[in-house]
Design an enzyme around this catalytic site. Structure first.
Site, PDB file in Angstrom:
ATOM      1  N   GLY A   1      18.748  24.593   0.519  1.00  0.00           N
ATOM      2  CA  GLY A   1      17.719  23.003  -0.166  1.00  0.00           C
ATOM      3  C   GLY A   1      17.684  23.660  -1.761  1.00  0.00           C
ATOM      4  N   SER A   2      17.731  23.043  -2.716  1.00  0.00           N
ATOM      5  CA  SER A   2      17.341  22.924  -4.487  1.00  0.00           C
ATOM      6  C   SER A   2      17.276  24.317  -4.696  1.00  0.00           C
ATOM      7  CB  SER A   2      16.246  21.945  -5.216  1.00  0.00           C
ATOM      8  OG  SER A   2      15.532  22.460  -4.505  1.00  0.00           O
TER       9      SER A   2
ATOM     10  N   GLY B   1      14.428  27.809  -3.636  1.00  0.00           N
ATOM     11  CA  GLY B   1      15.097  28.844  -3.287  1.00  0.00           C
ATOM     12  C   GLY B   1      14.301  30.091  -4.886  1.00  0.00           C
TER      13      GLY B   1
ATOM     14  N   GLU C   1      20.517  29.339   0.791  1.00  0.00           N
ATOM     15  CA  GLU C   1      21.810  28.501   0.070  1.00  0.00           C
ATOM     16  C   GLU C   1      20.894  27.654  -0.451  1.00  0.00           C
ATOM     17  OE1 GLU C   1      24.682  29.349   1.215  1.00  0.00           O
ATOM     18  OE2 GLU C   1      24.087  30.770   3.214  1.00  0.00           O
TER      19      GLU C   1
ATOM     20  N   CYS D   1      26.123  19.927  -0.312  1.00  0.00           N
ATOM     21  CA  CYS D   1      25.375  21.502  -0.995  1.00  0.00           C
ATOM     22  C   CYS D   1      27.226  21.746  -1.389  1.00  0.00           C
ATOM     23  CB  CYS D   1      24.993  22.719  -0.933  1.00  0.00           C
ATOM     24  SG  CYS D   1      25.164  23.172   0.839  1.00  0.00           S
TER      25      CYS D   1
HETATM   26  C1  UN1 Z   1      25.290  21.664   2.682  1.00  0.00           C
HETATM   27  O1  UN1 Z   1      25.542  21.262   2.459  1.00  0.00           O
HETATM   28  O2  UN1 Z   1      24.382  22.473   3.276  1.00  0.00           O
HETATM   29  O3  UN1 Z   1      31.438  22.606   4.035  1.00  0.00           O
HETATM   30  C2  UN1 Z   1      26.169  22.177   3.966  1.00  0.00           C
HETATM   31  C3  UN1 Z   1      30.352  22.087   4.508  1.00  0.00           C
HETATM   32  C4  UN1 Z   1      30.187  21.802   5.654  1.00  0.00           C
HETATM   33  C5  UN1 Z   1      28.968  22.913   5.152  1.00  0.00           C
HETATM   34  C6  UN1 Z   1      27.758  21.931   4.229  1.00  0.00           C
HETATM   35  N1  UN1 Z   1      30.440  22.656   6.955  1.00  0.00           N
HETATM   36  O4  UN1 Z   1      31.202  20.795   3.517  1.00  0.00           O
END
Ligand code: UN1
Length: 510
Positions: free
Chosen positions: A241-242, A246, A263, A297
């Protein structure tokens, strides 16, 4: 592209039928908290939220399951994820439809998300026979040193709306072969995707005769996540998440000496060098920057382009942005679906205003589409903004499709800009000059967890370790040796000498 958005009844019925096909007891969903589909901005489904007390009960059940599951040989545990992968393959279209309905992903990317789930099951199956420890030479005669890896305990997974199923699957497939049960708090925006994914795993578990409660779902508000974070019975908290989330989770888990795997945010850049193949570069950038409506992300948010190529690159990007088919994510041909909600759109507007105030020029996009048809749905044109330099707004992650383009003259300067943000998830260089590529992947290059050459920042394969440095949180999940985070290591010294020599030559005779 002319899009007609489907009505509320049509989507709600589709969601219900699809969830049912995956094994969700749709009549027992309750009507307590409604969800909205970003596709048309209308009510889609409803789910019952649990409270912190339910987390307690779930963790207790998971603890029971752990006692049984840790005794099952890892390759037998692998048979469970194998079956889960088969069921995911069978229901690939169903799960993808739920993902599109609940979070607005285009069909191809929603199918890709389910494919990541299938891939990690394959990976985890192989891994179940490869949870290797080392043997190490002992300094003492007649002694052997070895390490063994044991199941860790209950894993709590907290996941976000943008990968409403795959992030859980990465964690769960690995956790299960490592011998750990999982309690999952999914995004409250995507309860059906979560329940459908979990129903398929439960079916696999029942067929394989696995202990009950290896996989549980707790849907609720922030207090549900907090209860998982604080629960002493949760050995590992894996939270996506954000950075703000975290920052709250990390210290709380650390306070009770739990493990966390974080993450968090990304602010991913590509450096475009003078020798770059511009055709390939434009394609790579547009997928990473505009794909998933900028809500990965790993989304590319910054381009740092050499002054020799920046004008040509911006022209070509603007042309490509002008052609992006934006609309119903479930219509074939659409490449950009909706933002998740109004808040995301407001954040995008705010960031664009800030960028212009900081000297930026909006080159393409930034407008809203389909507002007349669906006032509650937020379809945004991916925005391309030329910035004079890396200003404050560029260093912040806005979870929307905004791409800032800035110039550089010396590669060292470009690398410094790549690294001069608080986040450290993904990065790319586009070049045909091997020395430039090597520098970027060297210790003096990108400081991110993912460092690519001639491909964009998003769309990583599951075989590598996934995660990033600095405010991204430092966690690694998915492939490579990320499994070690889900197990505990024991170092064993075995003495078969009949003597008792002490290490370091210590004498202690009584
Ligand atoms: C995410 O955006 O939380 O590499 C994961 C990627 C994907 C996973 C993204 N396999 O864009």
């Amino acid at each position: 592209m002319v899009t007609t958005l489907p009505g509320a009844e049509e989507l709600a019925a589709l969601a219900r039928d699809t969830a049912k096909r995956c094994g969700v007891d749709v009549d027992a969903l309750g009507a307590q908290v409604a969800t909205t589909s970003p596709v048309n901005g209308e009510r889609l489904a409803a789910a019952t939220w649990v409270d912190a007390g339910a987390v307690d009960a779930a963790v207790a059940r998971a603890g029971e399951a752990f006692l049984a599951w840790r005794r099952v040989p890892a390759p037998v545990r692998g048979a469970l994820v194998k079956r889960f992968g088969e069921l995911l393959t069978e229901h690939k279209e169903d799960l993808a439809a739920l993902i599109s309905l609940e979070v607005g992903k285009i069909t191809s990317e929603a199918l890709g998300e389910v494919q990541e789930m299938i891939d990690i099951c394959d990976y985890a199956l192989g891994l179940s026979r490869q949870l290797y420890g080392r043997t190490i030479s002992s300094e003492r005669p007649g002694h052997r040193l070895m390490e063994t890896w044991h199941p860790l305990g209950v894993v709590g997974v907290i996941s976000a709306f943008n990968f409403p199923a795959a992030v859980w699957a990465w964690n769960t497939a690995i956790a299960l072969v490592c011998g750990d049960p999982v309690v999952w708090k999914p995004s409250e925006l995507a309860p059906l995707t979560a329940l459908a994914s979990a129903a398929l795993l439960e079916r696999a578990a029942a067929e394989q005769g696995a202990p009950a409660h290896l996989s549980q779902v707790v849907i609720g508000g922030p207090e549900v996540g907090e209860a998982l974070v604080d629960h002493p019975g949760v050995a590992l908290v894996s939270a996506t998440g954000s950075t703000r989330m975290g920052r709250a989770v990390g210290p709380r888990v650390a306070e009770r000496f739990g493990r966390s795997l974080l993450e968090l945010g990304g602010n991913n850049a590509a450096i475009v060098c003078p020798s770059a193949d511009l055709d390939l570069t434009v394609r790579g950038i547009v997928f990473s920057a505009a794909g998933t409506a900028g809500q990965r992300c790993t989304t590319m948010r910054r381009v740092i382009a050499h002054t020799d190529v920046i004008d040509a690159l911006v022209d070509r990007l603007a042309e490509a942005y002008g052609r992006l088919p934006i609309g119903n994510p479930m219509t074939p041909g659409t490449l950009v679906g909706p933002l998740i909600n109004e808040r995301a759109y407001e954040a995008m507007r705010g960031a664009l205003d800030a960028a212009v105030a900081q000297g930026g020029r909006l080159v393409a996009g930034g407008g809203r589409r389909l507002e007349d048809q669906a006032p509650g749905a937020y379809y945004a044109e991916p925005a391309l903004v030329r910035m004079p330099q890396q200003t404050t707004i560029v260093t912040q992650e806005t979870f929307a499709p905004i791409l800032y383009v800035m110039p550089y003259e010396r590669l060292e300067e470009a690398i410094a800009l790549n690294n001069a943000v608080p986040q450290g998830l993904s990065s790319s260089i586009f070049t045909r000059d091997q020395a430039e590529a090597e520098l970027f992947v060297s210790p003096e290059g990108s400081d991110c967890g993912i460092v690519n050459v001639n491909i964009g920042t998003s769309g990583a394969e599951i075989g590598g370790a996934f995660g990033g440095e600095k405010e991204t949180g430092g966690g690694r999940e998915s492939g490579s040796d990320a499994w070690r985070g889900y197990m505990r290591r024991a170092t064993n010294t075995i003495n078969y000498s009949g003597e008792l020599p002490l290490a370091q030559g210590v004498e202690f005779d009584v």
